[in-house]
Write an enzyme that holds these catalytic residues in place. Structure first.
Site, mmCIF file in Angstrom:
data_model
loop_
_atom_site.group_PDB
_atom_site.id
_atom_site.type_symbol
_atom_site.label_atom_id
_atom_site.label_comp_id
_atom_site.label_asym_id
_atom_site.label_seq_id
_atom_site.Cartn_x
_atom_site.Cartn_y
_atom_site.Cartn_z
ATOM 1 N N ASP A 1 -9.236 -0.224 1.993
ATOM 2 C CA ASP A 1 -9.393 0.328 0.629
ATOM 3 C C ASP A 1 -10.802 -0.222 0.004
ATOM 4 O O ASP A 1 -11.230 0.520 -0.607
ATOM 5 C CB ASP A 1 -8.174 -0.274 -0.050
ATOM 6 N N THR B 1 -3.183 5.178 -3.780
ATOM 7 C CA THR B 1 -2.050 5.952 -3.239
ATOM 8 C C THR B 1 -0.902 5.561 -3.948
ATOM 9 O O THR B 1 -0.093 6.604 -3.854
ATOM 10 C CB THR B 1 -2.131 5.468 -1.685
ATOM 11 N N THR B 2 -0.817 4.422 -4.393
ATOM 12 C CA THR B 2 0.494 4.161 -5.336
ATOM 13 C C THR B 2 0.502 4.930 -6.636
ATOM 14 O O THR B 2 1.441 5.492 -6.799
ATOM 15 C CB THR B 2 0.666 2.630 -5.283
ATOM 16 N N ASP C 1 0.901 -1.156 0.174
ATOM 17 C CA ASP C 1 0.008 0.031 -0.077
ATOM 18 C C ASP C 1 1.137 1.267 0.001
ATOM 19 O O ASP C 1 1.785 1.450 0.969
ATOM 20 C CB ASP C 1 -0.906 0.058 1.238
HETATM 21 P P1 ADP Z 1 -2.909 1.934 -5.451
HETATM 22 O O1 ADP Z 1 -2.360 2.122 -4.350
HETATM 23 O O2 ADP Z 1 -2.594 3.158 -6.439
HETATM 24 O O3 ADP Z 1 -4.586 1.660 -5.621
HETATM 25 P P2 ADP Z 1 -2.752 -0.829 -6.537
HETATM 26 O O4 ADP Z 1 -1.553 -1.529 -6.222
HETATM 27 O O5 ADP Z 1 -4.057 -0.817 -5.767
HETATM 28 O O6 ADP Z 1 -2.316 0.776 -6.249
HETATM 29 O O7 ADP Z 1 -3.161 -0.703 -8.034
HETATM 30 C C1 ADP Z 1 -3.911 -0.028 -8.729
HETATM 31 C C2 ADP Z 1 -3.981 -0.300 -10.061
HETATM 32 O O8 ADP Z 1 -3.881 -1.570 -10.695
HETATM 33 C C3 ADP Z 1 -4.861 0.687 -10.751
HETATM 34 O O9 ADP Z 1 -4.324 1.358 -11.987
HETATM 35 C C4 ADP Z 1 -5.792 -0.325 -11.188
HETATM 36 O O10 ADP Z 1 -6.634 -0.217 -12.437
HETATM 37 C C5 ADP Z 1 -4.840 -1.664 -11.619
HETATM 38 N N1 ADP Z 1 -5.574 -3.040 -11.343
HETATM 39 C C6 ADP Z 1 -5.951 -3.507 -10.345
HETATM 40 N N2 ADP Z 1 -6.654 -4.801 -10.601
HETATM 41 C C7 ADP Z 1 -6.336 -5.189 -11.869
HETATM 42 C C8 ADP Z 1 -6.512 -6.036 -12.788
HETATM 43 N N3 ADP Z 1 -7.232 -7.292 -12.282
HETATM 44 N N4 ADP Z 1 -6.101 -6.153 -14.049
HETATM 45 C C9 ADP Z 1 -5.376 -5.263 -14.350
HETATM 46 N N5 ADP Z 1 -5.148 -3.997 -13.778
HETATM 47 C C10 ADP Z 1 -5.599 -4.085 -12.429
HETATM 48 MG MG MG Z 2 -5.651 -0.084 -4.763
#
Ligand code: ADP
Ligand code: MG
Length: 517
Positions: free
Chosen positions: A382, A102-103, A69
């Site tokens: 989240d 947040t990432t 996260d």
């Molecule tokens: P954040 O802290 O920014 O939410 P995450 O590690 O949760 O970071 O990653 C979010 C990103 O991953 C977003 O761009 C989301 O659209 C993408 N994402 C999440 N699940 C999938 C999936 N199953 N296939 C493709 N992209 C995904």
């Molecule tokens: Mg996320």
């Protein structure tokens, strides 16, 4: 620092203890700041997306946190550099307002900084870059509204909400279990819990959710599947005496913030006890005093006492004896929640205890590896936020980088309309938007540039803004089919916040700092 004037009236700055300060000016300052910001973004980049890596962080006192996260990583990183701290703030504000993403927001800011560096090297003034970025972010912001979809659900049909929460959960701890049926079942049940919890406290009419009313408690031991949703309040405390009943039907609760024990002799008073009889009398008096307190509780009809303070073994024994179950050392916040949920009042002075102030509940005290729990809590947080955001605003954009690619195409196309130098900055912004899908592809073991260009041309060819990166190798690029989406406000906020921070960094052209940092 002081401002002085020379003999021609020109201002100049005197810095005290000049030799102990370092000073970076102009382009050097911008470059140093950019590289600090980029360094932070680089750390988070590999954690983005469903296949993102986890980070292991050790705090000074040896506690280990494993997480992917963004906000948590940065929070724990203990950065020293001021610009890096800005990035931490950036992630925190996204966390505060949206709860997810947040990432992504930090990766986006890092990409904008990287592009800005190139433009600076080409001799473009930082202000021009900042202005161009501002224009581009407006274009992207509006374009997002253009490609947004309405997300339909109702109190009776919550399946779409559950699906969304599952997307959010899938990029956090759950992949760490490996894959397989049990994982999916677990993910589903967690998502259901999140949705049910949010709906339980949501005001669908006013479209508002108070997440403070949801509490996530972690317990070591047991399995993730054991997670359950309690409608009510979980007070993670035992009864003050092990023999008190664990379950109380139809409880009437006295919620006390005053001490529940005989008054202790204060130091300023002097009690002379020189005989056994006197001691006995005192003891008897103390006992009587407490007995009266207990009686008072019983008189108003309380069948359970919840107290902010502790009470000693003797009091405890008496309570047990008089058959008045009690819970001690309950925190202030919990007390407030208990009062809200049971319709009771917090009683600050013992004399004020009345039957109307008792809370009513069918109370159930719940009996049930720490790092997993913490990360699961974060993922649940989240998911809760995502469900809340959807209740507030039903617009969504598709994920997997598809929204960013679509914005990138739109911004690139708009760049030509600007005759000035801003054009370069606007194009650079479009390139920076590509960083999100590239990072997603790279983290999933795909060729970043090839994958991105294939998806981009597919978006243009099919005029389909839902094409993104197929991180989980499902076999389709269409994020609508994959059911991967994010809230519109979340994505818009990411772009706005990232742009703001980068503009701020670009406008700093003088860094004065103590020498030894
Ligand atoms: P954040 O802290 O920014 O939410 P995450 O590690 O949760 O970071 O990653 C979010 C990103 O991953 C977003 O761009 C989301 O659209 C993408 N994402 C999440 N699940 C999938 C999936 N199953 N296939 C493709 N992209 C995904
Ligand atoms: Mg996320």
């Amino acid at each position: 620092m002081a401002l002085a004037f020379d003999e021609y009236g020109r201002p100049f700055i005197i810095i005290r203890e000049q030799e102990q300060k370092t000073r970076l000016r102009g382009l050097d300052a911008q470059k140093a700041n950019i590289s600090a910001g980029k360094a932070v973004a680089r750390i988070l980049r590999t954690s983005l997306g469903p296949k993102g890596m986890d980070k292991m962080l050790q705090s000074p006192d040896g506690d280990v946190t494993i997480t992917n996260d963004g906000a948590t990583i940065l929070e724990q990183m203990d950065v020293d550099n001021q610009i890096a701290k800005l990035m931490v703030e950036l992630s925190r504000s996204e966390d505060y307002e949206i709860g997810d993403g947040t990432t992504g927001v930090v990766v986006m800011a890092g990409a904008l900084l990287e592009q800005a560096e190139k433009l600076l090297e080409r001799g473009i003034h930082p202000i021009r870059i900042a202005e161009g970025y501002e224009m581009a972010s407006k274009i992207a912001f509006e374009h997002l509204e253009h490609i947004a979809h309405k997300f339909e659900f109702s109190a009776t049909d919550v399946e779409p909400l559950i699906q969304t929460c599952m997307t959010t959960l899938s990029s956090k701890i759950l992949p760490a279990f490996g894959s397989g049926n049990s994982v999916n079942r677990c993910k589903r049940s967690m998502a259901e819990i999140a949705v049910k919890a949010v709906l339980a406290v949501a005001d669908l009419e006013r479209k508002d959710v108070n997440l403070e009313l949801i509490k996530v408690e972690g317990k070591v031991g047991g399995k993730l599947e054991d997670t359950e949703l309690i409608y009510g309040i979980v007070v993670d405390k035992d009864m003050s005496h092990p023999q008190m009943p664990k379950q109380i039907e139809d409880a009437k609760i006295a919620i006390l913030t005053c001490p529940f024990e005989p008054p202790k002799p204060k130091t300023k008073h002097k009690v002379d006890i020189d005989s056994v009889e006197k001691f006995q009398t005192l003891r008897e008096q103390e006992r009587k005093y407490f007995d009266d307190m207990v009686q008072k509780c019983k008189d108003v009809g309380a069948t359970l006492v919840i107290c902010q303070w502790g009470f000693d073994d003797e009091a405890n024994h008496l309570l047990m004896h008089r058959n008045l179950p009690a819970v001690r050392w309950v925190g202030g916040v919990e007390l407030e929640l208990i009062a809200i949920a049971t319709g009771g009042r917090i009683v600050p002075r013992f004399q004020e205890l009345t039957p109307e102030k008792l809370g009513r509940a069918i109370l159930k005290l719940l009996d049930r590896n720490k790092m997993m729990i913490e990360e699961t809590k974060r993922s649940l947080h989240d998911a809760l936020c995502v469900a809340r955001n959807l209740i507030r605003n039903k617009s969504i954009v598709y994920g997997g980088g598809s929204a960013e690619i679509s914005c990138s195409i739109a911004v690139e196309a708009a760049a030509d309309k600007y005759p000035g130098v801003e054009q370069y900055a606007i194009r650079a912004f479009a390139d920076a938007l590509d960083a999100i899908p590239m990072a997603l592809a790279e983290n999933s073991g795909l060729q970043p540039i090839e994958t991105l260009s294939a998806v981009k041309s597919q978006q243009i060819k099919d005029n389909n803004s839902c094409c993104g990166i197929d991180c989980n190798d499902v076999g389709t690029n269409d994020m609508r089919e994959q059911n991967v989406f994010e809230t519109l406000i979340g994505k818009q906020q990411q772009i706005l916040l990232a742009t703001q921070v980068v503009k701020m960094i670009l406008k700093i052209d003088d860094v004065i700092s103590p020498f030894d940092y």
